[in-house]
Design a protein around this motif. Structure first.
Motif, PDB file in Angstrom:
ATOM      1  N   ALA A   1       0.839  -1.201   0.000  1.00 60.71           N
ATOM      2  CA  ALA A   1       0.000   0.000   0.000  1.00 60.71           C
ATOM      3  C   ALA A   1       0.873   1.250   0.000  1.00 60.71           C
ATOM      4  O   ALA A   1       0.577   2.228  -0.682  1.00 60.71           O
ATOM      5  CB  ALA A   1      -0.923   0.001   1.215  1.00 60.71           C
TER       6      ALA A   1
ATOM      7  N   LEU B   1      -4.200  10.082  -0.871  1.00 60.58           N
ATOM      8  CA  LEU B   1      -5.632  10.328  -0.683  1.00 60.58           C
ATOM      9  C   LEU B   1      -6.038   9.844   0.712  1.00 60.58           C
ATOM     10  O   LEU B   1      -5.367   8.995   1.308  1.00 60.58           O
ATOM     11  CB  LEU B   1      -6.432   9.570  -1.746  1.00 60.58           C
ATOM     12  CG  LEU B   1      -6.197  10.006  -3.194  1.00 60.58           C
ATOM     13  CD1 LEU B   1      -6.928   9.069  -4.152  1.00 60.58           C
ATOM     14  CD2 LEU B   1      -6.638  11.441  -3.402  1.00 60.58           C
ATOM     15  N   PRO B   2      -7.145  10.363   1.239  1.00 60.55           N
ATOM     16  CA  PRO B   2      -7.598   9.930   2.570  1.00 60.55           C
ATOM     17  C   PRO B   2      -7.836   8.420   2.669  1.00 60.55           C
ATOM     18  O   PRO B   2      -7.758   7.850   3.751  1.00 60.55           O
ATOM     19  CB  PRO B   2      -8.903  10.706   2.769  1.00 60.55           C
ATOM     20  CG  PRO B   2      -8.797  11.879   1.862  1.00 60.55           C
ATOM     21  CD  PRO B   2      -7.969  11.437   0.691  1.00 60.55           C
ATOM     22  N   SER B   3      -8.093   7.782   1.548  1.00 59.04           N
ATOM     23  CA  SER B   3      -8.336   6.335   1.574  1.00 59.04           C
ATOM     24  C   SER B   3      -7.109   5.564   2.049  1.00 59.04           C
ATOM     25  O   SER B   3      -7.237   4.496   2.648  1.00 59.04           O
ATOM     26  CB  SER B   3      -8.772   5.844   0.193  1.00 59.04           C
ATOM     27  OG  SER B   3      -7.801   6.177  -0.781  1.00 59.04           O
ATOM     28  N   TYR B   4      -5.912   6.104   1.782  1.00 57.46           N
ATOM     29  CA  TYR B   4      -4.695   5.440   2.250  1.00 57.46           C
ATOM     30  C   TYR B   4      -4.676   5.398   3.771  1.00 57.46           C
ATOM     31  O   TYR B   4      -4.423   4.347   4.367  1.00 57.46           O
ATOM     32  CB  TYR B   4      -3.433   6.140   1.725  1.00 57.46           C
ATOM     33  CG  TYR B   4      -2.162   5.628   2.372  1.00 57.46           C
ATOM     34  CD1 TYR B   4      -1.634   4.397   2.015  1.00 57.46           C
ATOM     35  CD2 TYR B   4      -1.508   6.352   3.370  1.00 57.46           C
ATOM     36  CE1 TYR B   4      -0.481   3.901   2.614  1.00 57.46           C
ATOM     37  CE2 TYR B   4      -0.364   5.867   3.971  1.00 57.46           C
ATOM     38  CZ  TYR B   4       0.144   4.639   3.589  1.00 57.46           C
ATOM     39  OH  TYR B   4       1.276   4.149   4.193  1.00 57.46           O
ATOM     40  N   GLN B   5      -4.934   6.524   4.409  1.00 54.00           N
ATOM     41  CA  GLN B   5      -4.919   6.560   5.870  1.00 54.00           C
ATOM     42  C   GLN B   5      -6.021   5.678   6.438  1.00 54.00           C
ATOM     43  O   GLN B   5      -5.818   4.989   7.435  1.00 54.00           O
ATOM     44  CB  GLN B   5      -5.052   7.984   6.400  1.00 54.00           C
ATOM     45  CG  GLN B   5      -4.792   8.103   7.895  1.00 54.00           C
ATOM     46  CD  GLN B   5      -3.426   7.540   8.296  1.00 54.00           C
ATOM     47  OE1 GLN B   5      -2.399   7.867   7.735  1.00 54.00           O
ATOM     48  NE2 GLN B   5      -3.429   6.650   9.283  1.00 54.00           N
ATOM     49  N   ALA B   6      -7.179   5.669   5.794  1.00 53.42           N
ATOM     50  CA  ALA B   6      -8.268   4.795   6.252  1.00 53.42           C
ATOM     51  C   ALA B   6      -7.853   3.330   6.148  1.00 53.42           C
ATOM     52  O   ALA B   6      -8.106   2.532   7.061  1.00 53.42           O
ATOM     53  CB  ALA B   6      -9.525   5.049   5.427  1.00 53.42           C
ATOM     54  N   PHE B   7      -7.193   2.983   5.043  1.00 53.56           N
ATOM     55  CA  PHE B   7      -6.710   1.612   4.867  1.00 53.56           C
ATOM     56  C   PHE B   7      -5.703   1.260   5.951  1.00 53.56           C
ATOM     57  O   PHE B   7      -5.772   0.181   6.553  1.00 53.56           O
ATOM     58  CB  PHE B   7      -6.081   1.457   3.477  1.00 53.56           C
ATOM     59  CG  PHE B   7      -5.496   0.095   3.242  1.00 53.56           C
ATOM     60  CD1 PHE B   7      -6.290  -0.952   2.829  1.00 53.56           C
ATOM     61  CD2 PHE B   7      -4.141  -0.139   3.456  1.00 53.56           C
ATOM     62  CE1 PHE B   7      -5.768  -2.219   2.625  1.00 53.56           C
ATOM     63  CE2 PHE B   7      -3.600  -1.401   3.254  1.00 53.56           C
ATOM     64  CZ  PHE B   7      -4.416  -2.445   2.843  1.00 53.56           C
TER      65      PHE B   7
ATOM     66  N   ASP C   1      -5.369   2.637   8.874  1.00 54.32           N
ATOM     67  CA  ASP C   1      -6.041   2.565  10.170  1.00 54.32           C
ATOM     68  C   ASP C   1      -6.694   1.203  10.362  1.00 54.32           C
ATOM     69  O   ASP C   1      -6.673   0.641  11.456  1.00 54.32           O
ATOM     70  CB  ASP C   1      -7.086   3.676  10.303  1.00 54.32           C
ATOM     71  CG  ASP C   1      -6.465   5.055  10.443  1.00 54.32           C
ATOM     72  OD1 ASP C   1      -5.263   5.151  10.767  1.00 54.32           O
ATOM     73  OD2 ASP C   1      -7.194   6.047  10.204  1.00 54.32           O
ATOM     74  N   ASP C   2      -7.264   0.681   9.281  1.00 53.85           N
ATOM     75  CA  ASP C   2      -7.951  -0.611   9.358  1.00 53.85           C
ATOM     76  C   ASP C   2      -6.983  -1.793   9.320  1.00 53.85           C
ATOM     77  O   ASP C   2      -7.187  -2.795   9.996  1.00 53.85           O
ATOM     78  CB  ASP C   2      -8.952  -0.760   8.203  1.00 53.85           C
ATOM     79  CG  ASP C   2     -10.157   0.155   8.351  1.00 53.85           C
ATOM     80  OD1 ASP C   2     -10.420   0.632   9.481  1.00 53.85           O
ATOM     81  OD2 ASP C   2     -10.838   0.395   7.340  1.00 53.85           O
TER      82      ASP C   2
END
Length: 160
Positions: free
Chosen positions: A76, A88-94, A96-97
């Motif tokens: 990632a 993108l914010p999706s990277y941080q969300a990924f 975090d999960d």
């Protein structure tokens, strides 16, 4: 994703520690010397400081690359070009999960052993065939790298 340089250094040092035991005359040392066509004179004739320094350097290179095989999060990280601030914010969300998913000593050992079997063994085996070395030579050296890469993978993946 940050690199854990202490884990990389520890993994590199572990290669020398495993070698100390693996190639000990009471373990595989005598069989390896015979299979490698080494003599006491050849062993004593080497510059051991240089040999160990280069062995540690090479082990560090292996450890550095092994983290990309053991830590799935590096995939990632590579997709964003290596700069989380531009992701993108999706990277941080990924992250975090899944940032610690499969980050265990056991998982790292598995991938290290697989690297030993599917990378080190074929390389050593191919070289040994052309050098006319025995199956014993292949199995002693490949066995060392399978065990060593397993330990290195465990350290790299499990040490957060």
């Amino acid at each position: 994703m940050e690199f854990n340089f202490l884990a990389l250094i520890a993994a590199a040092v572990s290669a020398l520690v495993v070698g100390f035991f693996w190639y000990n005359p009471k373990v595989f040392g005598n069989a390896w010397m015979k299979a490698a066509e080494m003599t006491e004179e050849k062993v004593k004739g080497g510059n051991m400081g240089k040999i160990f320094a280069l062995a540690l350097f090479f082990a560090f290179l292996l450890a550095f690359q092994l983290q990309f095989l053991t830590n799935h999060q590096t995939g990632a990280f590579s997709l964003i070009g290596g700069d989380p601030s531009t992701a993108l914010p999706s990277y941080q969300a990924f992250m975090d999960d899944y940032g610690n998913a499969f980050r265990t000593f056991k998982h790292g050992a598995l991938h290290g052993v697989l690297a030993g079997i599917f990378i080190a063994l074929p390389i050593i085996g191919t070289n040994a065939l052309f050098e006319r070395k025995s199956a014993k030579y292949i199995f002693i050296n490949s066995g060392y790298w399978i065990v060593t890469l397993g330990i290195m993978g465990a350290i790299i993946c499990g040490w957060r």
